[in-house]
Design an enzyme around this catalytic site. Structure first.
Site, PDB file in Angstrom:
ATOM      1  N   PRO A 122     -20.009  -0.764 -37.263  1.00  0.00           N
ATOM      2  CA  PRO A 122     -20.731  -0.584 -35.990  1.00  0.00           C
ATOM      3  C   PRO A 122     -22.206  -0.252 -36.202  1.00  0.00           C
ATOM      4  CG  PRO A 122     -18.882   0.982 -36.199  1.00  0.00           C
ATOM      5  CD  PRO A 122     -18.958   0.239 -37.484  1.00  0.00           C
ATOM      6  N   ASP A 124     -21.298 -25.405 -26.941  1.00  0.00           N
ATOM      7  CA  ASP A 124     -20.727 -24.089 -26.641  1.00  0.00           C
ATOM      8  C   ASP A 124     -21.724 -23.139 -26.001  1.00  0.00           C
ATOM      9  OD1 ASP A 124     -18.233 -24.439 -27.654  1.00  0.00           O
ATOM     10  OD2 ASP A 124     -18.738 -23.684 -29.643  1.00  0.00           O
TER      11      ASP A 124
HETATM   12  N1  ADE Z   1     -15.681  -1.566 -37.729  1.00  0.00           N
HETATM   13  C1  ADE Z   1     -15.381  -0.696 -36.752  1.00  0.00           C
HETATM   14  N2  ADE Z   1     -15.990  -1.006 -35.615  1.00  0.00           N
HETATM   15  C2  ADE Z   1     -16.705  -2.146 -35.868  1.00  0.00           C
HETATM   16  C3  ADE Z   1     -17.546  -2.961 -35.072  1.00  0.00           C
HETATM   17  N3  ADE Z   1     -17.815  -2.702 -33.803  1.00  0.00           N
HETATM   18  N4  ADE Z   1     -18.094  -4.039 -35.652  1.00  0.00           N
HETATM   19  C4  ADE Z   1     -17.853  -4.320 -36.941  1.00  0.00           C
HETATM   20  N5  ADE Z   1     -17.083  -3.578 -37.728  1.00  0.00           N
HETATM   21  C5  ADE Z   1     -16.507  -2.491 -37.208  1.00  0.00           C
END
Ligand code: ADE
Length: 241
Positions: free
Chosen positions: A83, A162
């Site tokens: 994240p 797309d």
């Molecule tokens: N691992 C946990 N949450 C994630 C996310 N939002 N994007 C990528 N990897 C992750």
């Protein structure tokens, strides 16, 4: 193209590798998805892949030795889904789809030892502003988006039309019957007039993007045709208000 996925949960990918477009792309050898079980690279007695965080706190951290060991067996860019990264886009996927080999490293628990990211990871990428339990689902998302743009996997025209490919959302699609209990399709689509159909589709794409994701249009360099349609749409909008 070869996509390596380093994971503590290899079974996650069993169906993913078998089904639909990805399954066929593997069978026809357009792509190879190589699942690497991180546990095989834990060389201590207990095959331990994680440990407590230095400094304390809840949750475990994935150890760096097994990951370094596993990464010895691959080449090319290393992607770490997290994240903390910038958000994955169609453009980044297209750039990655022409690589010969990439590796996606699936994290778990509180994450991985930061030294792996500093030393071995080329791209830390998020799939959106929410937190998943691990990197396997993001790895599948990335793999799926990249693989369908690998030459020969699907027709180029299919992904070029797309949503997001050219920075716009997709236009609506319809199939038979053209009239279902009075629910009709737009006339233009059965007119046989290809230029009018293309224009209608472009107008629908611009309209949807304007209504649903206006930020996508902010830095767009509109073509002449698009400018004309945008003026028409804006006029319509003004008349409605
Ligand atoms: N691992 C946990 N949450 C994630 C996310 N939002 N994007 C990528 N990897 C992750």
């Amino acid at each position: 193209m070869k996509i390596n996925i380093i994971t503590l949960f290899p079974e996650f990918f069993d169906n993913f590798k078998k089904e639909s477009i990805i399954g066929r792309a593997i069978e026809s050898q357009k792509i190879e998805i190589n699942i690497i079980n991180l546990r095989d690279f834990c060389y201590d007695k207990h095959k331990q892949a994680d440990d407590m965080a230095f400094g304390g706190g809840p949750g475990m951290v994935m150890k760096l030795e097994p990951i370094f060991n596993a990464l010895e067996t691959v080449t090319g860019k290393v992607i770490y889904p997290s994240p903390q990264g910038p958000v994955f886009t169609q453009k980044l996927a297209l750039d990655l789809s022409i690589e010969k080999e990439i590796t996606i490293l699936c994290g778990h628990y509180e994450g991985i030892d930061e030294r792996v990211i500093e030393e071995k990871v080329d791209l830390e990428i998020s799939i959106g502003d929410y937190v998943l339990t691990g990197g396997e689902i993001p790895a599948m998302v990335m793999c799926d988006v990249i693989a369908r743009m690998v030459p020969g996997v699907i027709k180029k025209e299919s992904y070029e039309n797309d949503s997001f490919f050219d920075g716009l959302l997709d236009h609506p699609h319809y199939t038979r019957p053209s009239d279902f209990k009075g629910l009709k399709i737009p006339e233009v689509l059965i007119s046989g007039h290809h230029k009018n159909i293309d224009n209608w589709r472009l107008e629908q794409s611009l309209k949807r993007t304007m209504e649903r994701r206006p930020e996508l249009l902010e830095n767009r360099e509109f073509t002449k045709e698009e400018k004309k349609i945008m003026e028409k749409l804006e006029k319509k909008l003004l008349n409605q208000n």
